[in-house]
Design an enzyme around this catalytic site. Structure first.
Site, PDB file in Angstrom:
ATOM      1  N   ASP A   1     -17.206   9.721 -14.147  1.00 12.65           N
ATOM      2  CA  ASP A   1     -15.814   9.363 -13.856  1.00 12.65           C
ATOM      3  C   ASP A   1     -15.731   8.055 -13.048  1.00 12.65           C
ATOM      4  O   ASP A   1     -16.405   7.898 -12.018  1.00 12.65           O
ATOM      5  CB  ASP A   1     -15.157  10.506 -13.073  1.00 12.65           C
ATOM      6  CG  ASP A   1     -13.644  10.378 -13.045  1.00 12.65           C
ATOM      7  OD1 ASP A   1     -12.959  11.246 -13.586  1.00 12.65           O
ATOM      8  OD2 ASP A   1     -13.150   9.376 -12.447  1.00 12.65           O
TER       9      ASP A   1
ATOM     10  N   ARG B   1     -13.630   6.984 -11.116  1.00 20.37           N
ATOM     11  CA  ARG B   1     -12.976   7.065  -9.804  1.00 20.37           C
ATOM     12  C   ARG B   1     -13.911   7.542  -8.697  1.00 20.37           C
ATOM     13  O   ARG B   1     -13.487   7.748  -7.566  1.00 20.37           O
ATOM     14  CB  ARG B   1     -11.762   7.993  -9.895  1.00 20.37           C
ATOM     15  CG  ARG B   1     -10.702   7.497 -10.865  1.00 20.37           C
ATOM     16  CD  ARG B   1      -9.701   8.579 -11.205  1.00 20.37           C
ATOM     17  NE  ARG B   1     -10.331   9.666 -11.964  1.00 20.37           N
ATOM     18  CZ  ARG B   1      -9.694  10.763 -12.377  1.00 20.37           C
ATOM     19  NH1 ARG B   1      -8.414  10.914 -12.096  1.00 20.37           N
ATOM     20  NH2 ARG B   1     -10.335  11.690 -13.073  1.00 20.37           N
TER      21      ARG B   1
ATOM     22  N   HIS C   1     -16.573  16.506  -8.656  1.00 22.84           N
ATOM     23  CA  HIS C   1     -15.293  16.074  -8.092  1.00 22.84           C
ATOM     24  C   HIS C   1     -14.185  16.979  -8.623  1.00 22.84           C
ATOM     25  O   HIS C   1     -14.251  17.463  -9.752  1.00 22.84           O
ATOM     26  CB  HIS C   1     -15.011  14.599  -8.415  1.00 22.84           C
ATOM     27  CG  HIS C   1     -14.814  14.312  -9.876  1.00 22.84           C
ATOM     28  ND1 HIS C   1     -13.558  14.181 -10.448  1.00 22.84           N
ATOM     29  CD2 HIS C   1     -15.690  14.151 -10.883  1.00 22.84           C
ATOM     30  CE1 HIS C   1     -13.695  13.936 -11.742  1.00 22.84           C
ATOM     31  NE2 HIS C   1     -14.986  13.908 -12.039  1.00 22.84           N
TER      32      HIS C   1
END
Ligand code: CO
Length: 228
Positions: A42, A44, A96
């Site tokens: 990911d 982020r 996450h």
């Protein structure tokens, strides 16, 4: 614009040299990171950035949903090099909240190849089903599955012969399970670290099943904490 990236890079390299003129020549010779990060692809969750670490400080392996798959030769090559050559002292499995890979593993839709890749997440869902099924809110249940997946991958890393051989050699090596919150940028320790065979036999799965969900409760002051 793709050219912007190259200009950004020139500025970044110049700023590093301005801070420390020997920076690149020093790390070009060799790397000696103390940490291996196994995280999600990911965009982020930039590992070095969230940990405040510089180039050279962190060996990184990323894939969809931070899976430590014992038949993935890419992962095994990274793990072996990190443990046996770099001799990292800590392996951090970091998931996450809001992980699209974890959600895709259990959404009953077909996504293609990734459905095969994500089987270990469904295995984690089965492993922690008793806890997960008590959470009625779907978003909260998915967040709990993100935690359960981390715990399951910690177990997978700890059970890997590369890690077990390191312990047999009395090499200092601890496997940690952390989770990152996209909403506030904070990491949470899932308290499922393991650093020896003894820890493996006593910590899994009973300890994990008690710990999963704790960071979520703390983060929300217990309001959202329907975890048993
Ligand atoms: Co993800």
């Amino acid at each position: 614009m793709i050219e912007t990236l190259l200009r950004n890079n020139e500025e970044w390299a110049a700023s590093k040299i301005a801070e420390d003129s020997d920076f690149f020549s020093r790390i070009a010779g060799q790397q000696s990171p103390e940490y291996l990060w196994i995280g999600c692809s990911d965009s982020r969750v930039p590992a070095n950035e969230v940990l405040g670490l510089k180039p050279g400080d962190l060996f990184v392996h990323l894939n969809v949903a931070n899976i430590a798959c014992p038949s993935d030769t890419n992962f095994l090559a990274v793990l072996q090099y990190a443990v046996e050559t770099l001799k990292v002292r800590h392996i951090i499995v970091c998931g996450h909240y809001g992980c699209g890979g974890v959600a895709a593993a259990v959404d009953d839709c077909r996504h293609g190849l990734v459905d095969h890749w994500l089987q270990p997440v469904r295995d984690a869902a089965d492993e922690f089903a008793d806890h997960l099924l008590r959470i009625r809110d779907e978003d909260r249940r998915l967040d709990a599955l993100c935690e359960a997946n981390v715990a399951s991958q910690v177990c997978s890393v700890a059970c890997n012969p590369i890690v077990q051989d390191a312990w047999r050699r009395h090499q200092s090596l601890t496997v940690h399970g952390w989770i990152y919150s996209l909403e506030d940028g904070l990491l949470h320790d899932l308290d499922c670290s393991i650093s020896s065979f003894t820890g493996l036999s006593s910590a899994f799965p009973a300890k994990l099943s008690g710990q999963i969900g704790a960071p979520m409760k703390a983060r929300n002051g217990g309001v959202r904490g329907t975890w048993p």
